[in-house]
Write an enzyme that holds these catalytic residues in place. Structure first.
Site, PDB file in Angstrom:
ATOM      1  N   TYR A   1       0.828  -1.217   0.000  1.00 12.46           N
ATOM      2  CA  TYR A   1       0.000   0.000   0.000  1.00 12.46           C
ATOM      3  C   TYR A   1       0.853   1.255   0.000  1.00 12.46           C
ATOM      4  CZ  TYR A   1      -4.675  -2.024   0.849  1.00 12.46           C
ATOM      5  OH  TYR A   1      -5.868  -2.663   0.739  1.00 12.46           O
TER       6      TYR A   1
ATOM      7  N   SER B   1       5.364  -5.045   5.784  1.00 11.39           N
ATOM      8  CA  SER B   1       5.753  -5.996   6.822  1.00 11.39           C
ATOM      9  C   SER B   1       5.636  -7.408   6.253  1.00 11.39           C
ATOM     10  CB  SER B   1       4.879  -5.841   8.070  1.00 11.39           C
ATOM     11  OG  SER B   1       3.536  -5.768   7.735  1.00 11.39           O
TER      12      SER B   1
ATOM     13  N   GLU C   1      -8.401  -3.911   8.869  1.00 10.18           N
ATOM     14  CA  GLU C   1      -7.141  -3.668   9.570  1.00 10.18           C
ATOM     15  C   GLU C   1      -7.358  -2.843  10.829  1.00 10.18           C
ATOM     16  OE1 GLU C   1      -4.078  -1.276   7.629  1.00 10.18           O
ATOM     17  OE2 GLU C   1      -2.567  -2.275   8.853  1.00 10.18           O
TER      18      GLU C   1
ATOM     19  N   ASN D   1      -3.138   8.217  13.532  1.00  9.10           N
ATOM     20  CA  ASN D   1      -4.185   8.674  14.445  1.00  9.10           C
ATOM     21  C   ASN D   1      -4.758  10.029  14.054  1.00  9.10           C
ATOM     22  OD1 ASN D   1      -4.141   6.310  15.790  1.00  9.10           O
ATOM     23  ND2 ASN D   1      -3.189   7.077  17.654  1.00  9.10           N
TER      24      ASN D   1
END
Lengths: 407, 362
Positions: free
Chosen positions: A129, A162, A245, A378
């Site tokens: 992504y 990851s 996610e 966030n």
């Protein structure tokens, strides 16, 4: 309000308990997840799939257990495994994100091909992504794919991939329609990590380990049919995936577990012969966190009930990632403070050895900062809460973005 | 498993909120706050018709026989409306009679609570962890001494006093000397009470009177937590509405991330608190093993989150928020009041530490 289990769920609970009594000894150790599943983990995973404790509601044709949807069943199963401290199965991006995405929007053929091997842990996925220039602004992805002779030819770079160093396949967001507006120019491709022209370089992070990678694409060939939904629909598919996610990151079970470990740590850590749980300054912080964890646990029960009733939780779901990562960090912060100077020796191990307790707490503390940034930072979460949850207006679009800040 | 309000609870909530919105507009709230004596006879009577006062009173005594979750739903609605009403006192008195009174005493008092004829100010001499002085002795049926800063003091007919050891005593309000004090929350006064060797009824039918007294106290704390939840939600809703209307720099201020993030923080703090209040209220009736801990955490957590939401939402209103004109301060002050009475967050967490054996370890 009824917090007791129905007969059906009590029956399931006793089934899980007897499964754990019978097979619990075969379980791999809880935790880990930084490497390819070993034989023991794969055997355990297969056993869980057979018994319907993993992939429970996935149709049998796609390799699942075929139970009717019932979130309460999943909650009962998760609670029993957590209580017994038994490994509840692999959690990875393929299982948590790609599988639900294919179930929602994939073709029958894609589901048949990928879901079974993925939930059994035989195929490991990574997520392509983010890019160096498109993090929070994910729809700005520039990695491009052009169609030539029945293949997509992919060129560009991804970051924060990851598990790319041991993954078999990648789900990739890339630009296939350069002439269309940015959100309409993306497609979602599935590609083998063995493809020629694909290079994976580990990316060392502030934990000192390499939890992520950079992935480089040079004329990587992907068969044209390995696309999910279709050309220009990548943004839509990516959002289906991201929804899963964010729920994965704000897990109340993880917070409860961490709180219990923290209580244990404060009881067993001493300064000048006094247990820290008897020291008011530490105890007060612990109590404040205990209250907050209780609130999130109750909130989770509410979300679970709403999911079972088919009610849209709206803003109550949107706050989970932001609130959960902040609380997780504060739990780890108190642990690091309790460990004090004696907790500073820091020796993160590679993929094949366990970390000592102090290093584990410090890794949690540092890694949680990454969780606040990954999966939609966030600040992005606060935009979502404000705009979709509270119906506040968006920031006005900047007309000439290039001229501002780069001028 | 179903963690949600029932259909009946939602209907009760709707009717209560509808009634309060109708009967307690801002001008009425201001008029009530002016004298500061904290009682509105018409509102009390109207809510009696909705069945509020007998909510927890068993049906055989003329009440609805409902539980603490119902009381929490009601308290949230009352806090949302900033209603001047001794509701915590009613809840605590009802539970005290149910757990500590003889059958004759229950016959005598519970029907009159359910009928809205009795109003109780409930004072704790010790136990609750309030500041102020309290020195009360009960010698046979004679009550002497004094208490300061007792809540729910708007026109009480009776006084219920808990001594340090959990012994409870009831007396008529007219038998004692009450000095009403207007509080920072002008809709809810406090009272100082002097007992001069007055006749009182002992409530000592409970097997473990200290545990019974703590259950009453914890129920009061859950009610206050729910009240703060309602008040904080009201302030947040107001701030969100204001942020969509107020224009500066040619944009509504809610489109600025600075303002948006303040409000996103509030909802992220407050929404899990609603689940905590429901859970704690339910635990008081259904999960004795978790009742104390969850009540203490609910009171403490709402005290802290309430303060943050009250401050941030006032700030989001800009200068208007600071004026008397909008009347936001009634909710700000209600939240402050709820935080301090029956033990603040520090005290509640200290009790939670004791409960878990965390204060004994050296």
């Amino acid at each position: 309000m009824d917090l007791s289990l129905s007969d059906k769920h009590r029956e399931l609970q006793s089934q899980v308990r007897s499964f754990i009594r019978q097979h619990g000894g075969e379980s791999p150790k809880v935790g880990g997840g930084r490497k390819r599943p070993d034989r023991k983990t794969l055997d355990w995973q297969r056993l869980l799939v057979e018994h319907g404790y993993v992939g429970r509601t996935i149709p049998r044709d796609y390799g699942g257990f075929g139970a009717p949807p019932d979130v309460m069943e999943s909650a009962v199963i998760a609670a029993e495994f957590a209580h017994a401290n038994i490994y509840a199965g692999l959690t990875n991006q393929g299982i948590s994100m790609l599988v639900p995405t294919l179930l929602e929007v994939g073709t029958d053929e894609q589901r048949r091909q990928w879901i079974g091997p993925t939930i059994r842990g035989e195929v490991i996925w990574c997520q392509g992504y983010s890019e160096p220039g498109s993090g929070s602004d994910l729809a700005n992805a520039q990695t491009k794919a052009t169609l030539q002779d029945g293949n997509w030819i992919v060129n560009g770079q991804k970051i924060w991939t990851s598990s790319a160093h041991y993954a078999d396949w990648m789900f990739l967001l890339c630009r296939t329609e350069p002439d269309k507006p940015k959100h309409e120019g993306l497609s979602y491709l599935l590609l083998s990590m063995q493809s020629p022209g694909l290079e994976v370089r580990p990316l060392k992070t502030m934990t000192g380990r390499s939890e992520f990678n950079e992935t480089f694409f040079t004329d990587v060939k992907v068969p044209a049919e390995q696309i999910v939904v279709g050309r220009g629909k990548g943004w839509y598919v990516a959002n289906v995936t991201l929804k899963h996610e964010r729920l994965m990151i704000g897990d109340a079970g993880k917070m409860t577990h961490r709180l219990e470990q923290l209580i244990h740590l404060l009881r067993n850590t001493e300064i000048d012969g006094r247990s820290l749980i008897g020291v008011a300054e530490f105890r007060d912080r612990l109590l404040k966190l205990q209250g907050e964890v209780l609130a999130w646990k109750a909130h989770n029960l509410r979300l679970l009930t709403e999911a079972a009733q088919g009610v849209d939780s709206g803003v109550r779901r949107m706050i989970v990632k932001y609130g959960g990562t902040m609380l997780g960090f504060r739990l780890a912060s108190l642990a690091v403070d309790a460990l004090g100077a004696a907790g500073l020796p820091y020796e993160p191990q590679g993929e094949d050895a366990e970390d000592d307790d102090a290093t584990t707490w410090n890794i949690d503390y540092i890694y949680d900062v990454g969780l606040m940034i990954g999966g939609g930072s966030n600040n992005i979460q606060k935009n979502i809460i404000g705009e979709r949850g509270l119906d506040l207006p968006r920031e006005p679009k900047v007309q000439n973005a290039a001229a501002i800040g780069r001028g | 498993m179903e963690f949600a309000l029932s259909q009946e609870q939602r209907l009760f909530d709707d009717s209560l909120r509808g009634y309060l919105a109708d009967r307690l507009p801002m001008e009425r709230l201001r008029a009530l706050a002016e004298p500061g004596d904290g009682f509105d006879a018409a509102l009390w009577q109207g809510l009696n018709e909705l069945g509020l006062h007998g909510l927890l009173v068993p049906e055989r005594f003329g009440g609805a026989g409902l539980g603490m979750l119902d009381a929490a739903v009601a308290a949230e609605a009352l806090g949302n409306a900033a209603a001047p009403l001794p509701f915590a006192g009613t809840v605590m008195a009802t539970l005290a009679f149910m757990s500590g009174a003889t059958e004759a005493q229950q016959d005598n008092y519970l029907p009159s609570i359910a009928a809205g004829e009795s109003r109780f100010a409930v004072g704790f001499a010790g136990l609750a962890g309030q500041t102020g002085t309290a020195s009360v002795t009960l010698d046979g049926d004679r009550l002497s001494g004094h208490l300061t800063a007792v809540m729910d003091a708007g026109a009480p007919t009776h006084l219920l006093v808990f001594l340090r050891d959990g012994t409870a005593a009831v007396t008529e309000a007219s038998a004692a000397t009450l000095t009403l004090r207007r509080s920072v929350d002008r809709t809810r006064p406090l009272t100082d009470i002097v007992f001069g060797n007055v006749r009182a009824e002992r409530l000592d039918a409970a097997n473990d009177k200290l545990a019974a007294a703590r259950r009453v106290l914890d129920a009061g704390r859950v009610v206050l937590a729910a009240d703060t939840l309602g008040a904080a939600q009201r302030m947040l809703d107001g701030a969100v509405a204001y942020a969509k209307e107020r224009v500066q720099f040619g944009r509504v201020i809610g489109s600025f991330q600075g303002v948006k993030y303040m409000l996103a923080d509030c909802v992220t703090m407050l929404e899990p608190c609603r689940a905590l209040v429901w859970y704690a209220a339910h635990a008081q009736d259904a999960m004795p093993g978790e009742a104390r801990l969850t009540a203490l955490h609910a009171k403490a957590q709402l005290g802290d989150v309430g303060r943050d939401v009250a401050r941030i939402t006032t700030e989001a209103h800009g200068g208007m928020g600071f004026t008397d004109l909008l009347g936001l301060h009634y909710w700000f002050k209600r939240i402050s009041f709820n935080r301090q009475v029956l033990g603040g967050p520090e005290r509640c967490r200290e009790e939670a530490a004791e409960l878990q054996g965390w204060t004994l370890q050296a």
